[in-house]
Design a protein around this motif. Structure first.
Motif, mmCIF file in Angstrom:
data_model
loop_
_atom_site.group_PDB
_atom_site.id
_atom_site.type_symbol
_atom_site.label_atom_id
_atom_site.label_comp_id
_atom_site.label_asym_id
_atom_site.label_seq_id
_atom_site.Cartn_x
_atom_site.Cartn_y
_atom_site.Cartn_z
ATOM 1 N N VAL B 42 0.865 -1.323 -0.248
ATOM 2 C CA VAL B 42 -0.128 -0.033 0.116
ATOM 3 C C VAL B 42 0.917 1.564 -0.139
ATOM 4 C CG1 VAL B 42 -2.147 -0.959 1.275
ATOM 5 C CG2 VAL B 42 -0.093 0.322 2.663
ATOM 6 N N GLY B 43 2.114 0.978 0.168
ATOM 7 C CA GLY B 43 3.147 2.187 0.448
ATOM 8 C C GLY B 43 2.795 3.509 1.614
ATOM 9 N N LEU B 44 4.087 3.765 2.304
ATOM 10 C CA LEU B 44 3.667 4.266 3.356
ATOM 11 C C LEU B 44 3.108 5.528 3.756
ATOM 12 C CD1 LEU B 44 5.955 4.038 5.904
ATOM 13 C CD2 LEU B 44 7.140 5.435 5.150
ATOM 14 N N PRO B 118 8.298 -1.766 -5.016
ATOM 15 C CA PRO B 118 7.512 -1.499 -3.971
ATOM 16 C C PRO B 118 8.213 -1.167 -2.953
ATOM 17 C CG PRO B 118 6.466 -3.050 -5.136
ATOM 18 C CD PRO B 118 8.003 -3.150 -5.604
ATOM 19 N N MET B 121 10.204 2.371 -3.755
ATOM 20 C CA MET B 121 9.191 3.075 -3.441
ATOM 21 C C MET B 121 8.973 3.636 -1.961
ATOM 22 S SD MET B 121 6.168 3.054 -6.251
ATOM 23 C CE MET B 121 6.716 2.710 -7.875
ATOM 24 N N ALA B 122 8.884 2.154 -0.506
ATOM 25 C CA ALA B 122 8.240 2.581 0.819
ATOM 26 C C ALA B 122 9.666 3.317 1.002
ATOM 27 C CB ALA B 122 8.665 2.132 1.011
ATOM 28 N N PHE B 124 12.417 5.804 -0.412
ATOM 29 C CA PHE B 124 11.954 7.333 -0.277
ATOM 30 C C PHE B 124 10.887 7.956 0.129
ATOM 31 C CE2 PHE B 124 14.771 5.929 -4.180
ATOM 32 C CZ PHE B 124 15.162 6.873 -4.005
ATOM 33 N N GLU B 125 9.810 7.241 0.568
ATOM 34 C CA GLU B 125 8.752 7.897 0.465
ATOM 35 C C GLU B 125 9.270 7.446 2.423
ATOM 36 O OE1 GLU B 125 4.571 6.242 -0.932
ATOM 37 O OE2 GLU B 125 5.193 4.958 0.994
ATOM 38 N N TYR B 127 12.714 8.345 4.110
ATOM 39 C CA TYR B 127 12.880 10.001 3.691
ATOM 40 C C TYR B 127 12.478 10.908 3.676
ATOM 41 C CZ TYR B 127 16.822 6.383 1.579
ATOM 42 O OH TYR B 127 18.104 5.300 1.480
ATOM 43 N N THR B 128 11.593 11.123 2.697
ATOM 44 C CA THR B 128 10.131 11.860 2.836
ATOM 45 C C THR B 128 9.559 12.490 3.830
ATOM 46 O OG1 THR B 128 8.994 11.924 1.884
ATOM 47 C CG2 THR B 128 10.051 12.418 0.180
ATOM 48 N N ALA B 130 11.834 11.480 6.556
ATOM 49 C CA ALA B 130 12.555 11.710 7.827
ATOM 50 C C ALA B 130 13.437 13.437 7.451
ATOM 51 C CB ALA B 130 13.881 11.093 7.570
ATOM 52 N N LEU B 181 16.017 6.165 -7.773
ATOM 53 C CA LEU B 181 14.658 7.445 -7.701
ATOM 54 C C LEU B 181 13.925 8.364 -9.010
ATOM 55 C CD1 LEU B 181 12.167 9.256 -5.534
ATOM 56 C CD2 LEU B 181 14.534 11.277 -5.474
ATOM 57 N N LEU B 184 11.770 5.476 -10.428
ATOM 58 C CA LEU B 184 10.476 4.552 -9.872
ATOM 59 C C LEU B 184 9.688 6.160 -10.074
ATOM 60 C CD1 LEU B 184 11.973 4.053 -6.194
ATOM 61 C CD2 LEU B 184 10.888 2.826 -8.178
ATOM 62 N N ALA B 185 10.124 7.404 -10.064
ATOM 63 C CA ALA B 185 9.586 8.517 -10.762
ATOM 64 C C ALA B 185 8.823 8.827 -12.325
ATOM 65 C CB ALA B 185 10.195 9.933 -10.212
ATOM 66 N N HIS B 188 8.544 4.543 -15.489
ATOM 67 C CA HIS B 188 9.000 2.525 -15.669
ATOM 68 C C HIS B 188 9.179 2.198 -16.827
ATOM 69 C CE1 HIS B 188 6.714 3.398 -10.872
ATOM 70 N NE2 HIS B 188 7.895 4.342 -11.165
#
Lengths: 217, 217
Positions: B42-44, B118, B121-122, B124-125, B127-128, B130, B181, B184-185, B188
């Motif tokens: 589901v993602g962070l 997945p 992505m989690a 990098f989420e 890191y944001t 943090a 990154l 991923l952004a 793909h």
């Protein structure tokens, strides 16, 4: 109506439209500026249309009038964030090859200044949105291309190995982004900035080592 | 009670505690595995304690029993995500200098596989998160140090210029993160992966060019 009359008609219609539009654009651009500042202060994750209209002291009808919808407003804010860095890119294009290291470090120092942190953070939040929904945020990655092209023109001037020009330009941009992320996600101290900066400097040193000797400083 | 009796008592208490704890730990580790998979799916940004307990088919009381609270569970999930990459780091430490390029590209190919998206992505989420709350997520950046040290030991073996070892190691990790990154952004596609990969390859080429000649492949 003669051809001349028609031209006059057209011209005056044009100038009325321009006047009306100038007023509209001026108000819109003031709102956009304020909306961008608001987004930078709360972050992308906490941004909402309602919160934005409240912060700007206008109704959401007013926002709709100028920006059509939440998505259009957000797109314009992101575009306006992106444009903030562009004058720096122009400076880049003017640079002499023997100033490459100096300029790269000056660029790092400007961008990694604590005043720029809100802009940097919003950019990374935007990348993470683009990860989950690349189609919606495709312009995010397109705008990276401007930077890659800017770096490419500098490396080209320095006679960097031609086959590696595209890779090396992409390398510079994303190394910068990666190291900047490491700074933003760290404790934000000067020591963290120094560590990230020295890694960026090492990349520039490696690139300059590839310049043909006559081109080196 | 003699000293020997006391020791026996202690030992048997210990072994009962260990048995009980082995059972507890086994159940906990199964739950943690499932909770980690749920977060990756589901993602962070969309993760919640309630959603997690529902997905695992257990009550939130059960989660509380094993993990104490939402924050402790999340911390354990993040730790378990981090551990997933560590076997790869051990492979890194074994590598011979003349395989550095080969290994770096194999590393890229494993990590940039679409199956890993997945997890990426989690990360990098994370890191944001943090970025906005560095104290709460300080372990995120601490774990980067393991990777930096791993790269450092390879570069050291290759007699990379000593003064630049720390910078170069940090450069490798964060260049990899930045380029990952960008992948991923992006859209793909394989073409996007190829572009990011060739930029990573260019960095490795630049590093290998610094190895003393006898050490090169």
């Amino acid at each position: 109506m003669t051809e001349d009359q028609f031209k006059d008609e057209l011209q005056s219609a044009g100038s009325v439209a321009t006047k009306k539009s100038a007023h509209f654009n001026q108000a819109k651009s003031r709102l956009l500026e304020a909306a961008t500042e608001y987004l930078l202060s709360v972050g992308l994750a906490n941004w909402s249309y309602r919160g934005c209209s409240r912060a700007l002291g206008v109704s959401s009808n007013t926002l709709n009038y100028y920006f059509k919808s939440k998505d259009f407003l957000l797109a314009e804010i992101l575009e306006s964030m992106r444009r903030r860095d562009l004058p720096l890119l122009d400076t880049f294009k003017e640079v002499e090859t023997d100033q490459f290291m100096e300029l790269a470090l000056a660029f790092w120092d400007v961008m990694s200044d604590v005043k720029q942190f809100p802009l940097g953070m919003a950019q990374f939040e935007l990348y993470t949105l683009a990860m989950r929904d690349p189609d919606k945020y495709s312009t995010v990655m397109e705008s990276e291309q401007l930077w890659i092209d800017g770096i490419k023109s500098i490396l080209e001037k320095a006679n960097y190995p031609e086959d590696e020009l595209a890779s090396a330009s992409r390398l510079v941009i994303w190394t910068y982004r990666g190291l900047y992320l490491s700074l933003l996600a760290s404790d934000h101290t000067q020591a963290s900035n120094d560590r990230a900066r020295s890694a960026f400097k090492e990349l520039i040193r490696l690139l300059v080592a590839q310049f043909p000797k006559t081109k080196r400083a």
